[in-house]
Scaffold this active site. Structure first.
Site, PDB file in Angstrom:
ATOM      1  N   SER A 169       0.669  -1.307  -0.203  1.00 24.67           N
ATOM      2  CA  SER A 169       0.162   0.191  -0.002  1.00 24.67           C
ATOM      3  C   SER A 169       1.219   1.663  -0.240  1.00 24.67           C
ATOM      4  O   SER A 169       0.381   2.387  -0.575  1.00 24.67           O
ATOM      5  CB  SER A 169      -0.977   0.279   0.986  1.00 24.67           C
ATOM      6  OG  SER A 169      -0.041  -0.038   2.479  1.00 24.67           O
ATOM      7  N   THR A 170       1.836   1.181   1.073  1.00 21.51           N
ATOM      8  CA  THR A 170       2.485   2.450   0.921  1.00 21.51           C
ATOM      9  C   THR A 170       3.265   2.896  -0.115  1.00 21.51           C
ATOM     10  O   THR A 170       3.316   3.978  -1.344  1.00 21.51           O
ATOM     11  CB  THR A 170       3.788   2.563   1.868  1.00 21.51           C
ATOM     12  OG1 THR A 170       3.379   1.810   3.191  1.00 21.51           O
ATOM     13  CG2 THR A 170       4.464   3.615   2.063  1.00 21.51           C
TER      14      THR A 170
ATOM     15  N   THR B 220       8.192  -1.293   3.709  1.00 23.65           N
ATOM     16  CA  THR B 220       8.714  -2.142   4.931  1.00 23.65           C
ATOM     17  C   THR B 220       7.855  -2.719   5.408  1.00 23.65           C
ATOM     18  O   THR B 220       6.437  -2.351   5.378  1.00 23.65           O
ATOM     19  CB  THR B 220       9.670  -2.178   4.925  1.00 23.65           C
ATOM     20  OG1 THR B 220      10.107  -3.174   5.806  1.00 23.65           O
ATOM     21  CG2 THR B 220       9.376  -1.032   6.136  1.00 23.65           C
TER      22      THR B 220
ATOM     23  N   LYS C 202      10.476  -7.825   4.844  1.00 25.27           N
ATOM     24  CA  LYS C 202       9.352  -7.786   3.389  1.00 25.27           C
ATOM     25  C   LYS C 202       8.931  -9.006   4.031  1.00 25.27           C
ATOM     26  O   LYS C 202       9.378 -10.269   4.148  1.00 25.27           O
ATOM     27  CB  LYS C 202       9.810  -6.966   2.892  1.00 25.27           C
ATOM     28  CG  LYS C 202      10.761  -5.458   3.132  1.00 25.27           C
ATOM     29  CD  LYS C 202      11.150  -4.830   1.385  1.00 25.27           C
ATOM     30  CE  LYS C 202      10.880  -5.138   0.686  1.00 25.27           C
ATOM     31  NZ  LYS C 202       9.325  -4.044   0.638  1.00 25.27           N
TER      32      LYS C 202
ATOM     33  N   GLU D 144      11.855  -8.669  -4.802  1.00 21.30           N
ATOM     34  CA  GLU D 144      11.698  -7.428  -4.226  1.00 21.30           C
ATOM     35  C   GLU D 144      13.260  -6.821  -3.502  1.00 21.30           C
ATOM     36  O   GLU D 144      13.885  -6.041  -4.072  1.00 21.30           O
ATOM     37  CB  GLU D 144      10.981  -7.036  -3.171  1.00 21.30           C
ATOM     38  CG  GLU D 144       9.573  -6.780  -3.155  1.00 21.30           C
ATOM     39  CD  GLU D 144       8.629  -6.153  -1.904  1.00 21.30           C
ATOM     40  OE1 GLU D 144       7.600  -5.520  -2.430  1.00 21.30           O
ATOM     41  OE2 GLU D 144       8.387  -7.357  -0.981  1.00 21.30           O
TER      42      GLU D 144
ATOM     43  N   LYS E 241       6.170   1.351  10.600  1.00 16.94           N
ATOM     44  CA  LYS E 241       7.426  -0.326  11.037  1.00 16.94           C
ATOM     45  C   LYS E 241       8.092  -0.059  11.551  1.00 16.94           C
ATOM     46  O   LYS E 241       9.593   0.024  11.386  1.00 16.94           O
ATOM     47  CB  LYS E 241       7.843   0.419   9.269  1.00 16.94           C
ATOM     48  CG  LYS E 241       6.235   0.515   8.326  1.00 16.94           C
ATOM     49  CD  LYS E 241       5.522  -1.108   8.704  1.00 16.94           C
ATOM     50  CE  LYS E 241       3.897  -1.101   7.807  1.00 16.94           C
ATOM     51  NZ  LYS E 241       3.896  -0.464   6.351  1.00 16.94           N
TER      52      LYS E 241
HETATM   53  O1  LIG Z   1       7.038  -6.115   1.734  1.00 16.94           O
HETATM   54  C1  LIG Z   1       5.996  -5.916   1.219  1.00 16.94           C
HETATM   55  C2  LIG Z   1       5.354  -6.484  -0.010  1.00 16.94           C
HETATM   56  O2  LIG Z   1       5.960  -8.013  -0.076  1.00 16.94           O
HETATM   57  C3  LIG Z   1       5.766  -4.562   1.453  1.00 16.94           C
HETATM   58  O3  LIG Z   1       6.384  -3.594   0.757  1.00 16.94           O
HETATM   59  C4  LIG Z   1       5.347  -4.419   3.107  1.00 16.94           C
HETATM   60  O4  LIG Z   1       4.237  -5.573   3.126  1.00 16.94           O
HETATM   61  C5  LIG Z   1       4.532  -3.605   3.361  1.00 16.94           C
HETATM   62  O5  LIG Z   1       3.756  -3.050   2.711  1.00 16.94           O
HETATM   63  P1  LIG Z   1       2.279  -1.953   3.072  1.00 16.94           P
HETATM   64  O6  LIG Z   1       3.467  -0.378   2.332  1.00 16.94           O
HETATM   65  O7  LIG Z   1       1.163  -2.522   2.302  1.00 16.94           O
HETATM   66  O8  LIG Z   1       1.979  -1.581   4.830  1.00 16.94           O
END
Ligand SMILES: O=C(CO)[C@H](O)[C@H](O)COP(=O)(O)O
Length: 260
Positions: free
Chosen positions: A35-36, A91, A102, A111, A129
């Site tokens: 999402s980020t 992350t 991750k 990634e 985080k």
């Molecule tokens: O590693 C990842 C996907 O494999 C994402 O970057 C991690 O899960 C963070 O996600 P979000 O920004 O939705 O909190």
């Protein structure tokens, strides 16, 4: 600030908005997933459409590839790009050494390949985080479906000699079926609670033949950009040893939700 975004989305948005300032014209950029990272792809798309920035994106998942194309960003494979100037990704956790967990989205393998093939990795995050010690978030490992239960048992045996607090392991599910990664593999989540030595754990996990890759990113991330719900942004660069505070004053989300 926009009244339309929740504080958490504002935090993710301002981190993304600040992070795309690292992108220069002509760069080849790794595009993370989550999402980020999706905010970052939208902010980058806005720069491409509105400011005429030329970038080539290498997405880390089919989801991100679809969003990047929708945003008007040129998308190529890693082998077409060969090497990247920069990767921007989200992350699940980061510590003071900028070691990461991750893979919450199940794509840590791609990634990690993309981030490792980049001159620089910039991580974008909201304050939740940031952790003193990694491990509260379950550590994902991607495993080959062939003999996955045997691989899981080998991982469990290995964990008994590791500096971790929990040792439960679970196969990630998608409804009543195993979750399948973009590469056709399974994900096993390790519920470790606290990881005493992430570097050692990462090395030994990858020595199990059925394990393709684990979600620990050690010595890969260079910069972390943390956004806050009030528009504040903190930028820490581990190589330069610098810490900067900034503020994104105005959030205009109209442009970034435009499709091309
Ligand atoms: O590693 C990842 C996907 O494999 C994402 O970057 C991690 O899960 C963070 O996600 P979000 O920004 O939705 O909190």
């Amino acid at each position: 600030m926009s009244g339309e975004l929740s504080p958490i989305d504002t935090a993710k948005f301002v981190a993304a908005k600040r992070a795309v300032e690292f992108v220069e014209d002509g760069m080849r950029v790794g595009l993370g997933t989550g999402s980020t990272a999706a905010w970052m792809v939208r902010c980058l798309g806005e720069l491409v459409r509105e400011a005429g920035l030329t970038v080539t994106g290498v997405p880390t998942s089919s989801r991100t590839a679809d969003l990047a194309r929708q945003q008007g960003i040129k998308v190529v494979s890693l082998d077409e790009a060969k090497w990247l100037d920069l990767t921007i990704d989200g992350t699940d956790e980061f510590d003071a050494d900028l070691c990461l967990i991750k893979g919450g989205g199940g794509v840590h393998l791609l990634e990690k390949i993309v981030a490792t093939a980049s001159d620089r990795m910039v991580v974008i995050a909201d304050p939740s985080k940031s952790v003193d010690q990694l491990g509260a978030f379950p550590l994902p490992i991607e495993v080959i479906p062939f003999g996955w239960q045997t691989s899981k048992s080998l991982v469990e045996e290995l964990l008994t000699s590791m500096d971790v607090l929990g040792q439960t392991t679970t196969l990630r599910m998608n409804g009543d079926r195993p979750f399948i990664s973009d590469e056709g593999n399974y994900i096993i989540d390790l519920h470790l609670k606290r990881i005493g030595d992430p570097r050692r754990l990462s090395m030994v996990l990858n020595q199990i033949p059925g394990v393709v890759e684990n979600g620990l990113f050690i010595d890969i991330c260079d910069v972390v950009v943390v956004g806050h719900g009030d528009g504040r942004v903190e930028v820490s660069d581990i190589n330069e040893g610098t810490f900067e505070e900034d503020r994104i004053e105005f959030v205009d989300t109209d442009n970034i939700f435009k499709d091309v």
